[in-house]
Motif scaffolding. Structure first.
Motif, PDB file in Angstrom:
ATOM      1  N   THR A 193       0.796  -1.176  -0.112  1.00 21.86           N
ATOM      2  CA  THR A 193      -0.091  -0.026  -0.075  1.00 21.86           C
ATOM      3  C   THR A 193       0.821   1.156  -0.255  1.00 21.86           C
ATOM      4  O   THR A 193       0.778   2.079  -0.915  1.00 21.86           O
ATOM      5  CB  THR A 193      -0.998  -0.015   1.092  1.00 21.86           C
ATOM      6  OG1 THR A 193      -1.569  -1.197   1.334  1.00 21.86           O
ATOM      7  CG2 THR A 193      -2.047   1.182   1.304  1.00 21.86           C
ATOM      8  N   MET A 194       1.892   1.300   0.843  1.00 21.93           N
ATOM      9  CA  MET A 194       2.636   2.451   1.005  1.00 21.93           C
ATOM     10  C   MET A 194       3.702   2.707  -0.215  1.00 21.93           C
ATOM     11  O   MET A 194       4.419   3.801  -0.278  1.00 21.93           O
ATOM     12  CB  MET A 194       3.362   2.390   2.272  1.00 21.93           C
ATOM     13  CG  MET A 194       2.397   2.701   3.459  1.00 21.93           C
ATOM     14  SD  MET A 194       3.185   2.723   5.050  1.00 21.93           S
ATOM     15  CE  MET A 194       3.202   0.826   5.393  1.00 21.93           C
ATOM     16  N   TYR A 195       3.627   1.787  -1.234  1.00 24.46           N
ATOM     17  CA  TYR A 195       4.543   2.018  -2.197  1.00 24.46           C
ATOM     18  C   TYR A 195       3.565   2.198  -3.537  1.00 24.46           C
ATOM     19  O   TYR A 195       4.338   2.382  -4.745  1.00 24.46           O
ATOM     20  CB  TYR A 195       5.477   0.838  -2.696  1.00 24.46           C
ATOM     21  CG  TYR A 195       6.194   0.527  -1.311  1.00 24.46           C
ATOM     22  CD1 TYR A 195       7.456   1.024  -1.438  1.00 24.46           C
ATOM     23  CD2 TYR A 195       5.958   0.093  -0.117  1.00 24.46           C
ATOM     24  CE1 TYR A 195       8.534   1.081  -0.490  1.00 24.46           C
ATOM     25  CE2 TYR A 195       6.775  -0.222   0.910  1.00 24.46           C
ATOM     26  CZ  TYR A 195       8.030   0.385   0.921  1.00 24.46           C
ATOM     27  OH  TYR A 195       8.854  -0.006   1.624  1.00 24.46           O
TER      28      TYR A 195
ATOM     29  N   LEU B 202      -1.941   6.432  -4.769  1.00 25.18           N
ATOM     30  CA  LEU B 202      -2.586   6.808  -3.632  1.00 25.18           C
ATOM     31  C   LEU B 202      -3.402   8.307  -3.637  1.00 25.18           C
ATOM     32  O   LEU B 202      -4.430   8.251  -3.060  1.00 25.18           O
ATOM     33  CB  LEU B 202      -1.416   7.016  -2.565  1.00 25.18           C
ATOM     34  CG  LEU B 202      -0.951   5.753  -2.049  1.00 25.18           C
ATOM     35  CD1 LEU B 202       0.299   5.784  -1.241  1.00 25.18           C
ATOM     36  CD2 LEU B 202      -2.081   4.870  -1.227  1.00 25.18           C
ATOM     37  N   GLY B 203      -2.976   9.200  -4.185  1.00 24.59           N
ATOM     38  CA  GLY B 203      -3.391  10.132  -4.235  1.00 24.59           C
ATOM     39  C   GLY B 203      -4.718  10.589  -5.399  1.00 24.59           C
ATOM     40  O   GLY B 203      -5.503  11.372  -5.256  1.00 24.59           O
ATOM     41  N   ARG B 204      -4.952   9.264  -5.939  1.00 22.75           N
ATOM     42  CA  ARG B 204      -6.076   9.273  -6.831  1.00 22.75           C
ATOM     43  C   ARG B 204      -7.367   8.752  -6.255  1.00 22.75           C
ATOM     44  O   ARG B 204      -8.371   8.718  -6.856  1.00 22.75           O
ATOM     45  CB  ARG B 204      -5.710   8.561  -8.275  1.00 22.75           C
ATOM     46  CG  ARG B 204      -4.610   9.167  -8.982  1.00 22.75           C
ATOM     47  CD  ARG B 204      -3.808   8.254 -10.055  1.00 22.75           C
ATOM     48  NE  ARG B 204      -2.879   8.775 -10.713  1.00 22.75           N
ATOM     49  CZ  ARG B 204      -3.145   9.475 -11.688  1.00 22.75           C
ATOM     50  NH1 ARG B 204      -4.182   9.611 -12.367  1.00 22.75           N
ATOM     51  NH2 ARG B 204      -1.858  10.051 -12.451  1.00 22.75           N
ATOM     52  N   ASN B 205      -7.231   8.171  -5.109  1.00 22.88           N
ATOM     53  CA  ASN B 205      -8.264   7.320  -4.398  1.00 22.88           C
ATOM     54  C   ASN B 205      -8.426   7.904  -2.968  1.00 22.88           C
ATOM     55  O   ASN B 205      -7.353   8.459  -2.749  1.00 22.88           O
ATOM     56  CB  ASN B 205      -7.922   6.000  -4.436  1.00 22.88           C
ATOM     57  CG  ASN B 205      -7.979   5.264  -5.872  1.00 22.88           C
ATOM     58  OD1 ASN B 205      -8.999   5.383  -6.639  1.00 22.88           O
ATOM     59  ND2 ASN B 205      -6.615   4.919  -6.330  1.00 22.88           N
ATOM     60  N   PRO B 206      -9.489   7.616  -2.448  1.00 23.95           N
ATOM     61  CA  PRO B 206      -9.536   7.700  -0.921  1.00 23.95           C
ATOM     62  C   PRO B 206      -8.591   6.794  -0.430  1.00 23.95           C
ATOM     63  O   PRO B 206      -8.017   6.042  -0.852  1.00 23.95           O
ATOM     64  CB  PRO B 206     -10.866   6.979  -0.638  1.00 23.95           C
ATOM     65  CG  PRO B 206     -11.739   7.319  -1.940  1.00 23.95           C
ATOM     66  CD  PRO B 206     -10.638   7.218  -2.960  1.00 23.95           C
ATOM     67  N   VAL B 207      -8.028   7.260   0.996  1.00 23.74           N
ATOM     68  CA  VAL B 207      -6.882   6.706   1.431  1.00 23.74           C
ATOM     69  C   VAL B 207      -7.331   5.188   1.699  1.00 23.74           C
ATOM     70  O   VAL B 207      -8.110   4.760   2.158  1.00 23.74           O
ATOM     71  CB  VAL B 207      -6.456   7.412   2.790  1.00 23.74           C
ATOM     72  CG1 VAL B 207      -7.685   7.315   3.827  1.00 23.74           C
ATOM     73  CG2 VAL B 207      -5.145   6.905   3.279  1.00 23.74           C
ATOM     74  N   ARG B 208      -6.286   4.385   1.479  1.00 24.72           N
ATOM     75  CA  ARG B 208      -6.412   2.919   1.492  1.00 24.72           C
ATOM     76  C   ARG B 208      -5.884   2.500   2.909  1.00 24.72           C
ATOM     77  O   ARG B 208      -4.793   2.893   3.511  1.00 24.72           O
ATOM     78  CB  ARG B 208      -5.288   1.990   0.506  1.00 24.72           C
ATOM     79  CG  ARG B 208      -5.942   2.317  -1.087  1.00 24.72           C
ATOM     80  CD  ARG B 208      -4.750   1.738  -1.764  1.00 24.72           C
ATOM     81  NE  ARG B 208      -5.225   1.772  -3.255  1.00 24.72           N
ATOM     82  CZ  ARG B 208      -5.767   0.745  -3.954  1.00 24.72           C
ATOM     83  NH1 ARG B 208      -5.676  -0.436  -3.349  1.00 24.72           N
ATOM     84  NH2 ARG B 208      -5.972   0.707  -5.121  1.00 24.72           N
ATOM     85  N   SER B 209      -6.443   1.557   3.320  1.00 29.81           N
ATOM     86  CA  SER B 209      -6.016   0.903   4.555  1.00 29.81           C
ATOM     87  C   SER B 209      -4.833   0.050   4.405  1.00 29.81           C
ATOM     88  O   SER B 209      -4.562  -0.559   3.481  1.00 29.81           O
ATOM     89  CB  SER B 209      -7.005   0.034   5.279  1.00 29.81           C
ATOM     90  OG  SER B 209      -7.979   0.838   5.791  1.00 29.81           O
TER      91      SER B 209
END
Lengths: 315, 186
Positions: free
Chosen positions: B74-76, B80-87
């Protein structure tokens, strides 16, 4: 999550999600390469309008581990000391390119004003405001406690049925307030203990029990954790309690009191500690003290807060 | 929306069994094998393939258990900036680590290849494997990066508008791969 302003706004699932994210962040801090690329290209401004070295460096470390650029802004010697308003300061920082503002403000509600004013589009993380809240401190306390209780199996868990004593200057403590809301949301039983002069009015409306006698409170509540608050020495001159010795005897975690605690009770302190005053060295340096774990966990929790407020796009 | 079953439980089991044999064949045995699943369903698939490898190798290598873990990417991710924040999800590496090993990444669906790109970056922060291979249950095409799988359960030509759903017993209670049209692409 656009902002993190107070723990009172958090529901159980959101709070557990932040703690679980912090678990994943903490795991990355055990590796040889601790840096993650997650917030590359983002800029975080630490806007500290009140002094705090510990919280500032913790946020700075968290932002840097996530590859964000960090700009530190202190009130002293800045435009703020020349009378610039919060609006102008924040808008200036955003014009420089800030995506997130970590705000420590001397006035209660400062971060909420900044987040809701419409002055800026940046995310706002409250790093302590007046005597109101210090949400990341409460989150790191809950994280530390959950880890001590559940270890590797912490993910997804809350603090249901856990008994916590918060002792000392509740009146002036934003740490205590944030902990009251967060810990009770997570299912813990919270008991506040302090001299009558240092317990706030209106405490009857809080979801807690308030007591004055620490020994009785320990005996009655069988605490899983005792959280000692720092007493600011300048309060002594304001006649909240007669003398340091008297405070220590009544509400300090003395050697004798520490020895009388249940075996499983952990000792917490947000730091910086006044050794020999609200906490004895025997308690502070024992294996049951979580003081240094709290500091280390603070970085993980702040990484989680920055990740959840800054990484996502439009909800 | 109509959902069409592409793989049933027995098909999935057969596909994983074949993948396990192919891994052993290409690796010429068990030396240095480490399986890492990408959360959520890649982890369950990796554990099942590891279980099969352990049982296939038992005759020649009694007592050996195939090392298996999970690798959260996830953190790679680059989106990330195109979607709601992922868990995020936990990363658990086997105790022996990944340095000098042959790491087989396992995921349920291979699509744009961006998840695997993120996985390669994540892997590099944990160590330096001797080789990295990729096993997927379904390859639905539409690659956006120069990434290809080494082991494929099922090649599934699909339209970008279609949605491929993988359900596994351990995660979802039922087991099937289905494809349906309309909606957003998976």
């Amino acid at each position: 999550m656009k902002h993190l302003l107070s723990t009172r706004d958090l529901d159980r699932d959101t709070a557990v999600r932040i703690l679980d994210t912090a678990e994943d962040m903490a795991a990355t801090q055990q590796r040889e390469v601790k840096k993650l690329p997650t917030l590359r290209g983002k800029t975080v401004v630490n806007l500290f309008l009140e002094d705090s070295t510990r919280t500032r460096i913790s946020f700075e470390a968290a932002a840097k581990r996530l590859s964000a650029d960090v700009i530190n802004f202190a009130a002293k010697g800045s435009s703020v000391s020349k009378g610039e308003s919060l609006q102008d300061t924040a808008q200036t920082l955003e014009a420089i390119g800030a995506d997130g503002i970590v705000l420590r403000h001397w006035a209660s509600g400062g971060p909420a004003v900044l987040a809701r004013s419409g002055w800026i589009a940046s995310s706002v993380v409250n790093a302590g405001d007046g005597t109101h809240e210090h949400p990341t401190q409460a989150l790191l306390d809950a994280f530390t406690l959950r880890r001590r209780l559940h270890g590797e199996a912490s993910r997804g868990r809350d603090l249901d049925g856990v008994s916590v004593l918060i002792v000392g200057d509740i009146l002036h403590s934003r740490v205590a307030r944030s902990n009251v809301w967060l810990l009770t949301t997570l299912g813990a039983r919270v008991t506040l203990v302090g001299p009558p002069t240092l317990l706030p009015h209106g405490i009857a409306d809080w979801p807690v029990t308030a007591l004055h006698d620490l020994d009785a409170a320990i005996a009655d509540t069988d605490p899983d954790a005792v959280m000692m608050l720092r007493v600011q020495r300048e309060r002594m001159n304001e006649a909240f309690f007669p003398s340091a010795r008297e405070y220590s005897a009544g509400w300090g975690l003395t050697v004798a009191r520490f020895a009388a605690l249940p075996e499983r009770t952990v000792v917490m302190h947000p730091g910086p500690m006044n050794r020999g005053f609200e906490i004895s060295s025997a308690a502070a340096d024992s294996p049951r003290s979580t003081v240094l774990e709290q500091v280390a966990n603070g970085v993980s929790v702040r990484m989680a807060a920055l990740y959840l407020t800054l990484a996502g796009g439009a909800e | 929306m109509t959902a069409r079953a592409v793989l049933q439980q027995a098909d999935i089991t057969r596909a994983l069994t074949r993948i396990a044999h192919e891994i052993l064949e290409q690796n010429r045995g068990i030396d240095g094998l480490v399986l890492l699943g990408i959360p959520t369903r890649g982890v369950e698939l990796a554990e099942r393939i590891a279980g099969l490898l352990t049982s296939f190798a038992a005759a020649e290598n009694p007592g050996w258990t195939c090392p298996v873990g999970s690798l959260d990417v996830t953190m790679y991710r680059d989106d990330l900036g195109r979607n709601p924040v992922r868990s995020t999800a936990p990363t658990r590496l086997p105790a022996e680590g990944i340095d000098g090993k042959t790491v087989v990444l396992v995921d349920d669906v291979l699509y744009s290849g961006r998840t695997i790109r993120a996985a390669l970056d994540a892997l590099a922060d944990h160590g330096r494997p001797a080789a990295v291979r990729l096993a997927v249950l379904v390859d639905r095409g539409h690659r956006e990066l120069p990434i290809r799988p080494d082991y494929v359960g099922k090649n599934l030509p699909s339209a970008a508008s279609e949605r491929v759903n993988v359900r596994l017993t351990g995660t979802d209670g039922i087991e099937a791969v289905t494809i349906e049209d309309g909606g957003s692409a998976a």
